[in-house]
Design an enzyme around this catalytic site. Structure first.
Site, short mmCIF file in Angstrom:
data_model
loop_
_atom_site.label_atom_id
_atom_site.label_comp_id
_atom_site.label_asym_id
_atom_site.label_seq_id
_atom_site.Cartn_x
_atom_site.Cartn_y
_atom_site.Cartn_z
N LYS A 108 -3.22 2.79 -2.20
CA LYS A 108 -4.59 3.00 -1.70
C LYS A 108 -4.51 4.14 -0.71
CE LYS A 108 -7.70 0.69 -2.38
NZ LYS A 108 -8.73 0.80 -3.43
N ASP A 167 0.82 -1.20 0.00
CA ASP A 167 0.00 0.00 0.00
C ASP A 167 0.86 1.26 0.00
OD1 ASP A 167 -2.55 -0.94 -0.25
OD2 ASP A 167 -3.08 -0.75 1.87
N MET A 221 -9.46 9.34 8.32
CA MET A 221 -9.92 9.81 7.01
C MET A 221 -11.01 10.87 7.14
SD MET A 221 -9.96 6.05 5.16
CE MET A 221 -10.79 5.28 6.57
#
Length: 260
Positions: free
Chosen positions: A61, A39, A178
């Site tokens: 990602k 990732d 996030m």
């Protein structure tokens, strides 16, 4: 006729960024891999543990950036395992905390592949430890709530007023992953159940050499993010465990590390 499974797959948490926070089990898994699917948020230094003969494939990602489609990553994993490779899916943080590890394990199981999982230190934990703050200081918190600020496409997302009421009533530390792109909506929702002066910390690049953070209050969360230029990857922490840190009025990082 069922395709025979010749290889293996392990989902490995690479931790929040500091390569020294890898577990021993993670190091062993990385070293034994013949294929690593890595990732975007994984520190390149982690790959020093890989075999020189291993094939390393970067499958970025990352929220807000161009990402490799999940279906393509799943196909890569499945194909490599069927071909006899020892695959390590290397993820930032922990695979099972907002890392899509559950989805990947389910997709592997659908084709008869059993996957092992190696936990990693999640960035929310490392973020506050790096500031010298205990998530569960017993004078200030009875628990921790991990939330995502990123809703699934077409989904409404978290009910922030209800989350705020729970955290306020039960003295819970809130960690939001996030959430920077929706900071205004998150702030507005949380203010419906938490006092405006509730302490908040925003930590970017937790545990890395370029870690930055700001300490503020809930009513100033959105403005502080923009004023300080903090952006993904960030952890937003909310709760009374941060009150003493805010009282110091010193935003310089405290040199602490969490131990694996």
């Amino acid at each position: 006729m069922k395709t025979p499974i010749k290889g293996s797959c392990t989902l490995v948490g690479a931790g929040p960024g500091d390569p020294e926070l890898l577990t021993l089990k993670a190091v062993k898994a990385i070293a034994s891999a013949t294929v690593l699917l890595v990732d975007d948020l994984v520190n390149d230094a982690v790959l020093e543990h890989a075999s020189p003969n291993a094939r390393i494939v970067h499958v970025g990602k990352r929220g807000g950036c161009k990402s490799t489609p999940q279906a393509f990553i799943d196909k890569l994993m499945i194909t490599a395992v069927i071909e006899g490779e020892h695959v390590v899916r290397l993820k930032g943080g922990d695979p099972f905390i907002f890392g899509r590890g559950g989805e990947e394990v389910e997709n592997l199981h659908k084709v008869g592949i059993d996957a092992d999982v190696v936990n990693g230190i999640t960035s929310g934990q490392a973020a506050l430890t790096g500031l010298g703050v205990s998530l569960t200081h017993r004078d200030h918190a009875q628990g921790v709530l991990f939330m995502t600020g990123h809703a699934q496409p077409g989904a409404q997302g978290p009910d922030w007023p209800s989350v705020a009421q729970l955290c306020h009533q039960q003295r819970i530390t809130l960690l939001i992953y996030m959430g920077t792109s929706r900071s205004a909506q998150i702030q507005a929702g949380l203010l419906q159940g938490l006092p405006a002066q509730t302490s908040v910390a925003v930590v970017q690049n937790a545990s890395r050499h370029d870690q930055r953070h700001a300490v503020t209050t809930l009513d100033a969360l959105h403005d502080t993010l923009h004023a300080e230029g903090l952006s993904s990857p960030c952890i937003i922490a909310v709760g009374d465990v941060l009150t003493a840190l805010r009282a110091l009025k010193d935003n310089s990082p405290i040199p602490m590390r969490c131990a694996a």
